[in-house]
Design a protein around this motif. Structure first.
Motif, PDB file in Angstrom:
ATOM      1  N   LYS A 230      41.240  20.708  36.387  1.00  0.00           N
ATOM      2  CA  LYS A 230      40.127  21.167  35.545  1.00  0.00           C
ATOM      3  C   LYS A 230      40.445  22.549  34.972  1.00  0.00           C
ATOM      4  O   LYS A 230      40.204  22.820  33.803  1.00  0.00           O
ATOM      5  N   PHE A 231      40.981  23.428  35.816  1.00  0.00           N
ATOM      6  CA  PHE A 231      41.318  24.765  35.352  1.00  0.00           C
ATOM      7  C   PHE A 231      42.383  24.715  34.255  1.00  0.00           C
ATOM      8  O   PHE A 231      42.263  25.417  33.253  1.00  0.00           O
ATOM      9  N   CYS A 232      43.409  23.890  34.431  1.00  0.00           N
ATOM     10  CA  CYS A 232      44.463  23.763  33.415  1.00  0.00           C
ATOM     11  C   CYS A 232      43.889  23.312  32.076  1.00  0.00           C
ATOM     12  O   CYS A 232      44.291  23.821  31.025  1.00  0.00           O
ATOM     13  N   GLN A 233      42.952  22.389  32.121  1.00  0.00           N
ATOM     14  CA  GLN A 233      42.318  21.928  30.881  1.00  0.00           C
ATOM     15  C   GLN A 233      41.550  23.056  30.218  1.00  0.00           C
ATOM     16  O   GLN A 233      41.683  23.290  29.019  1.00  0.00           O
ATOM     17  N   ARG A 234      40.735  23.761  30.987  1.00  0.00           N
ATOM     18  CA  ARG A 234      39.897  24.820  30.425  1.00  0.00           C
ATOM     19  C   ARG A 234      40.701  26.013  29.937  1.00  0.00           C
ATOM     20  O   ARG A 234      40.360  26.624  28.925  1.00  0.00           O
ATOM     21  N   ALA A 235      41.758  26.373  30.668  1.00  0.00           N
ATOM     22  CA  ALA A 235      42.557  27.549  30.315  1.00  0.00           C
ATOM     23  C   ALA A 235      43.729  27.201  29.405  1.00  0.00           C
ATOM     24  O   ALA A 235      44.469  28.088  28.985  1.00  0.00           O
ATOM     25  N   GLU A 236      43.896  25.917  29.098  1.00  0.00           N
ATOM     26  CA  GLU A 236      44.992  25.436  28.255  1.00  0.00           C
ATOM     27  C   GLU A 236      46.350  25.873  28.811  1.00  0.00           C
ATOM     28  O   GLU A 236      47.178  26.447  28.119  1.00  0.00           O
TER      29      GLU A 236
ATOM     30  N   LYS B 266      43.099  32.207  45.171  1.00  0.00           N
ATOM     31  CA  LYS B 266      41.825  32.639  45.766  1.00  0.00           C
ATOM     32  C   LYS B 266      40.687  32.542  44.752  1.00  0.00           C
ATOM     33  O   LYS B 266      39.599  32.055  45.062  1.00  0.00           O
ATOM     34  N   LEU B 267      40.951  32.974  43.528  1.00  0.00           N
ATOM     35  CA  LEU B 267      39.916  32.933  42.487  1.00  0.00           C
ATOM     36  C   LEU B 267      39.529  31.499  42.136  1.00  0.00           C
ATOM     37  O   LEU B 267      38.353  31.212  41.877  1.00  0.00           O
ATOM     38  N   LEU B 268      40.500  30.599  42.126  1.00  0.00           N
ATOM     39  CA  LEU B 268      40.199  29.189  41.852  1.00  0.00           C
ATOM     40  C   LEU B 268      39.295  28.605  42.937  1.00  0.00           C
ATOM     41  O   LEU B 268      38.343  27.887  42.639  1.00  0.00           O
ATOM     42  N   LYS B 269      39.598  28.934  44.188  1.00  0.00           N
ATOM     43  CA  LYS B 269      38.762  28.442  45.294  1.00  0.00           C
ATOM     44  C   LYS B 269      37.345  28.982  45.183  1.00  0.00           C
ATOM     45  O   LYS B 269      36.374  28.255  45.364  1.00  0.00           O
ATOM     46  N   GLU B 270      37.221  30.279  44.885  1.00  0.00           N
ATOM     47  CA  GLU B 270      35.900  30.897  44.756  1.00  0.00           C
ATOM     48  C   GLU B 270      35.103  30.274  43.617  1.00  0.00           C
ATOM     49  O   GLU B 270      33.889  30.136  43.704  1.00  0.00           O
ATOM     50  N   ALA B 271      35.794  29.892  42.541  1.00  0.00           N
ATOM     51  CA  ALA B 271      35.127  29.285  41.385  1.00  0.00           C
ATOM     52  C   ALA B 271      34.842  27.801  41.608  1.00  0.00           C
ATOM     53  O   ALA B 271      34.078  27.195  40.848  1.00  0.00           O
ATOM     54  N   GLY B 272      35.460  27.214  42.617  1.00  0.00           N
ATOM     55  CA  GLY B 272      35.256  25.797  42.889  1.00  0.00           C
ATOM     56  C   GLY B 272      35.895  24.889  41.854  1.00  0.00           C
ATOM     57  O   GLY B 272      35.433  23.775  41.640  1.00  0.00           O
TER      58      GLY B 272
ATOM     59  N   ASP C  96      39.524  34.841  31.029  1.00  0.00           N
ATOM     60  CA  ASP C  96      38.407  34.291  30.255  1.00  0.00           C
ATOM     61  C   ASP C  96      37.824  33.056  30.945  1.00  0.00           C
ATOM     62  O   ASP C  96      36.607  32.932  31.069  1.00  0.00           O
ATOM     63  N   THR C  97      38.676  32.166  31.406  1.00  0.00           N
ATOM     64  CA  THR C  97      38.215  30.937  32.044  1.00  0.00           C
ATOM     65  C   THR C  97      37.482  31.222  33.348  1.00  0.00           C
ATOM     66  O   THR C  97      36.472  30.587  33.650  1.00  0.00           O
ATOM     67  N   LEU C  98      37.982  32.192  34.121  1.00  0.00           N
ATOM     68  CA  LEU C  98      37.371  32.510  35.410  1.00  0.00           C
ATOM     69  C   LEU C  98      36.317  33.613  35.314  1.00  0.00           C
ATOM     70  O   LEU C  98      35.703  33.961  36.323  1.00  0.00           O
ATOM     71  N   ASN C  99      36.144  34.168  34.113  1.00  0.00           N
ATOM     72  CA  ASN C  99      35.194  35.263  33.911  1.00  0.00           C
ATOM     73  C   ASN C  99      35.453  36.391  34.928  1.00  0.00           C
ATOM     74  O   ASN C  99      34.547  36.827  35.637  1.00  0.00           O
ATOM     75  N   CYS C 100      36.720  36.810  34.989  1.00  0.00           N
ATOM     76  CA  CYS C 100      37.107  37.860  35.922  1.00  0.00           C
ATOM     77  C   CYS C 100      37.863  38.958  35.170  1.00  0.00           C
ATOM     78  O   CYS C 100      38.226  38.780  34.012  1.00  0.00           O
ATOM     79  N   SER C 101      38.104  40.057  35.836  1.00  0.00           N
ATOM     80  CA  SER C 101      38.879  41.140  35.238  1.00  0.00           C
ATOM     81  C   SER C 101      40.334  41.015  35.670  1.00  0.00           C
ATOM     82  O   SER C 101      40.653  40.318  36.645  1.00  0.00           O
ATOM     83  N   ILE C 102      41.203  41.727  34.985  1.00  0.00           N
ATOM     84  CA  ILE C 102      42.613  41.719  35.339  1.00  0.00           C
ATOM     85  C   ILE C 102      42.809  42.299  36.745  1.00  0.00           C
ATOM     86  O   ILE C 102      43.695  41.888  37.484  1.00  0.00           O
ATOM     87  N   ALA C 103      41.947  43.231  37.135  1.00  0.00           N
ATOM     88  CA  ALA C 103      42.023  43.827  38.476  1.00  0.00           C
ATOM     89  C   ALA C 103      41.660  42.816  39.560  1.00  0.00           C
ATOM     90  O   ALA C 103      42.125  42.930  40.693  1.00  0.00           O
TER      91      ALA C 103
END
Length: 73
Positions: free
Chosen positions: A24-30, A13-19, A57-64
């Motif tokens: 791309k996410f795998c690259q940024r989050a290693e 869900k967070l990946l979809k919201e971030a677009g 960190d990559t999604l600029n979100c909290s653990i919650a």
């Protein structure tokens, strides 16, 4: 052992919201793609704190935002 509930991971869900695409996410989050799929599909059995930090960190979100405890009731 008594079943006390589960943890639901909201990474898809967070990946979809971030677009962000998974690649791309795998690259940024290693992350490896297999790691990402485990978290997206909620099939991971042991959470890795370092991975959680990179995801947040990559999604600029909290653990919650990422994890939700679902009690058995």
């Amino acid at each position: 052992m008594e079943d006390r509930g589960s943890i639901e991971i909201h990474l898809g869900k967070l990946l979809k919201e971030a677009g962000l695409s998974k690649n791309k996410f795998c690259q940024r989050a290693e992350l490896q793609r297999s790691q990402l799929n485990g978290y997206v599909n909620n099939t991971i059995s042991r959470l890795d704190i370092d991975v959680l930090i990179r995801i947040c960190d990559t999604l600029n979100c909290s653990i919650a935002d990422l994890l939700e405890y679902k009690p058995n009731r």
